[in-house]
Scaffold this active site. Structure first.
Site: not given
Length: 228
Positions: A63, A214
């Site tokens: 992320s 993500d």
């Protein structure tokens, strides 16, 4: 089945050194501050020209940690890392308010946020996408100055997709633009849209489509993919 992660042998002796950077959105400023401090101490020992990428066999991030990983390993001027540790902190302070713009509080804002949540991601990601593409340009994953491991999650295949420098150097279809990897691993569900892109092998005339979100969906702490 998830991609097999292959890492290179250690640079020195038998010990593999790994720098792992967790996800956390705007909280990326926290590891950024730690990395700035670490780099400053290394510079006291070895000179101002040294960078974090000079000290680790593998740098991994999920992320926002994947974005930081790219920033400190992507080649910039004179083929040195694009960002110093201190510049990471400055980057977050400057750009996070625009990546995650906040609306005014109150009943009207709460109702609007609820409607937006039903409609789709809270943010359109356009500012982040534009910024990342501007910073990283056409640089591909195989050009990083240290070996990186960046997890994402494929929403079509329902399994992790792990991008590594090591694989990128040997398989054209696993060598996307670094910007596409960063946008993908940062696409937190409900906050930012999934990222869809295609990688082509011009020699063989083949291509591979990626439908990614993500990497924190499978591993917010990405070190698990460096130890397998």
């Amino acid at each position: 089945m998830a991609d097999v992660v292959v890492s290179p042998p250690p640079s020195y002796g038998k010990m593999v050194t790994v720098l792992s950077i967790d996800g956390g959105g705007i909280r990326g400023i926290i590891p950024g501050t730690s990395l700035a401090f670490l780099e400053s101490k290394l510079q006291e020992l070895d000179g101002e020209s040294v960078r974090l990428a000079d000290y680790f066999d593998v740098i991994t991030g999920t992320s926002t940690g994947g974005l930081v990983t790219a920033m400190i390993t992507a080649p910039g001027k004179d083929n040195r890392p694009l960002f110093t540790g201190k510049e990471i902190v400055d980057f977050y302070l400057q750009h996070c308010p625009k990546i995650f713009p906040q609306r005014s509080s109150g009943l009207t804002a709460t109702a609007h946020n609820l409607i937006e949540a039903i409609k789709g991601p809270k943010y359109d990601g356009q500012y982040l996408h534009s910024l990342v593409r501007q910073l990283l340009g056409e640089t591909r994953l195989d050009k990083t100055l240290a070996n990186v491991v960046i997890p994402t999650f494929d929403i079509k295949l329902l399994q992790p997709t792990i991008f590594t420098t090591y694989n990128a150097k040997t398989e054209a279809l696993k060598n996307p633009l670094i910007s596409d990897v960063c946008i993908s691993t940062s696409a937190a569900p409900t906050y930012l849209p999934a990222h869809l892109f295609e990688v082509k092998d011009t020699k063989l005339g083949t291509s591979k489509a990626y439908n990614l979100i993500d990497g924190g969906v499978s591993a917010n702490n990405p070190v698990r993919y460096c130890l397998s």
